[in-house]
Design a protein around this motif. Structure first.
Motif, mmCIF file in Angstrom:
data_model
loop_
_atom_site.group_PDB
_atom_site.id
_atom_site.type_symbol
_atom_site.label_atom_id
_atom_site.label_comp_id
_atom_site.label_asym_id
_atom_site.label_seq_id
_atom_site.Cartn_x
_atom_site.Cartn_y
_atom_site.Cartn_z
ATOM 1 N N GLN A 11 26.648 62.835 23.906
ATOM 2 C CA GLN A 11 27.354 63.954 24.527
ATOM 3 C C GLN A 11 28.546 64.392 23.691
ATOM 4 O OE1 GLN A 11 28.110 62.538 28.620
ATOM 5 N NE2 GLN A 11 26.626 64.097 29.288
ATOM 6 N N GLU A 12 29.290 63.417 23.183
ATOM 7 C CA GLU A 12 30.472 63.741 22.379
ATOM 8 C C GLU A 12 30.106 64.447 21.086
ATOM 9 O OE1 GLU A 12 32.413 59.991 21.941
ATOM 10 O OE2 GLU A 12 33.480 60.146 23.868
ATOM 11 N N GLY A 23 27.835 66.627 20.912
ATOM 12 C CA GLY A 23 27.333 67.947 21.256
ATOM 13 C C GLY A 23 25.866 67.984 21.618
ATOM 14 N N GLY A 24 25.271 66.819 21.871
ATOM 15 C CA GLY A 24 23.857 66.762 22.206
ATOM 16 C C GLY A 24 23.615 66.356 23.637
ATOM 17 N N GLN A 25 22.355 66.143 23.961
ATOM 18 C CA GLN A 25 21.990 65.740 25.307
ATOM 19 C C GLN A 25 20.696 64.924 25.240
ATOM 20 O OE1 GLN A 25 23.612 66.136 28.351
ATOM 21 N NE2 GLN A 25 22.020 64.682 28.979
ATOM 22 N N GLY A 45 19.841 68.859 20.449
ATOM 23 C CA GLY A 45 21.130 69.396 20.046
ATOM 24 C C GLY A 45 21.851 68.591 18.988
#
Length: 290
Positions: A78-79, A81-83, A127
């Motif tokens: 998440q940090e 920028g993904g998921q 992402g």
């Protein structure tokens, strides 16, 4: 200069530099960066996993056929920028450390503890193309390659897996792993490292069977590294590979072994010359057969 004279000169140079005690520190001969090999690494920190985690992540990657050996936690994903994709399941890992327990004001002791953490393969996330793209292989430019050295290592025929976060010989797989060619600071560092790991490769039981436990016991690993580094210096001298390879600086890390046994350096040089002869034989046999 004959082969044995060449070996002796390399050994004498190393002994002289070690005894001088004014050597620069060893420098990692490759740049940090993304890798695409078999050793599990954290996709964000770029650190290698170790211990049981290597085996667990190896097995999971093989079962799920993930294309990359890169892992990260849900939070790291998440940090960055993904998921993590919906429905993907994490893989457990084990973190081992020691905690200081204080007793009163003077006494304290260390208590080991373990905790589980969970990671996802980079292939389970969306992402994060910017991270995955950084792991693409890099080649050493053709104009920087040494044709003689390339032919020398090709003749040996050892299995080499490129694109790892480290350089090592893995006995259980009888395989050499190396960072990608373009990650090395220069061609000389590449060939010196390749020669070092090839020297380890010669020590396998079905080759030279270099068992050092009987003489050096707990120092056997350090002594094997010393043998490999001297052999690397000899191989590079044979190949006329020049550059600041800093062999002696690496050997300085094993001075404790030399202090315990005054003849250890001579034994290491002897074993190193045998390893180098073993490697040289592959090229010489092919030339004779031609």
């Amino acid at each position: 200069m004959g082969v044995q004279q060449l070996y002796q000169k390399v050994t004498d140079d190393i002994i002289r530099e070690i005894e001088a005690g004014n050597l620069p520190p060893w420098l990692q001969p490759w740049k940090q960066g993304r890798r695409g090999g078999i050793i599990p690494i954290n996709a964000v920190t770029r650190n290698c996993y170790n211990g049981l985690n290597v085996l667990m992540l190896w097995a999971e990657r093989q079962e799920k056929q993930y294309p990359l050996a890169e892992w990260l936690t849900y939070k790291q994903c998440q940090e960055a920028g993904g998921q993590v994709r919906k429905g993907e399941k994490s893989t457990p890992g084990i973190y081992v450390n020691k905690q200081v327990i204080e007793k009163g004001t003077e006494d304290e002791w260390l208590v080991p503890f373990m905790r589980q953490f969970n990671v996802f393969n980079l292939s389970q996330c969306d992402g994060l193309d910017h991270i995955a793209d950084a792991g693409k292989m890099v080649e050493l430019p053709e104009h920087e390659r040494n044709e003689q050295a390339e032919a020398f290592f090709a003749a040996i025929g050892a299995e080499v897996r490129w694109g790892e976060p480290m350089a090592a010989y893995i006995p259980s797989r009888d395989m050499i792993v190396m960072p990608e060619r373009g990650a090395f600071r220069n061609a000389e560092s590449l060939y010196a490292t390749w020669a070092h790991e090839s020297a380890h490769w010669t020590g396998a039981k079905h080759r030279l069977d270099r068992d050092l436990k009987s003489r050096f016991d707990q120092d056997a690993y350090a002594f094997e590294e010393l043998v490999a580094e001297i052999s690397s210096a000899m191989t590079c001298a044979h190949l006329q590979v020049k550059g600041e390879l800093r062999h002696a600086s690496y050997c300085q890390s094993w001075l404790e072994v030399l202090r315990k046994d005054s003849r250890a350096i001579l034994s290491a040089a002897s074993l190193a010359s045998k390893a180098t002869d073993y490697l040289r034989a592959f090229s010489e046999e092919k030339r004779e057969a031609a």
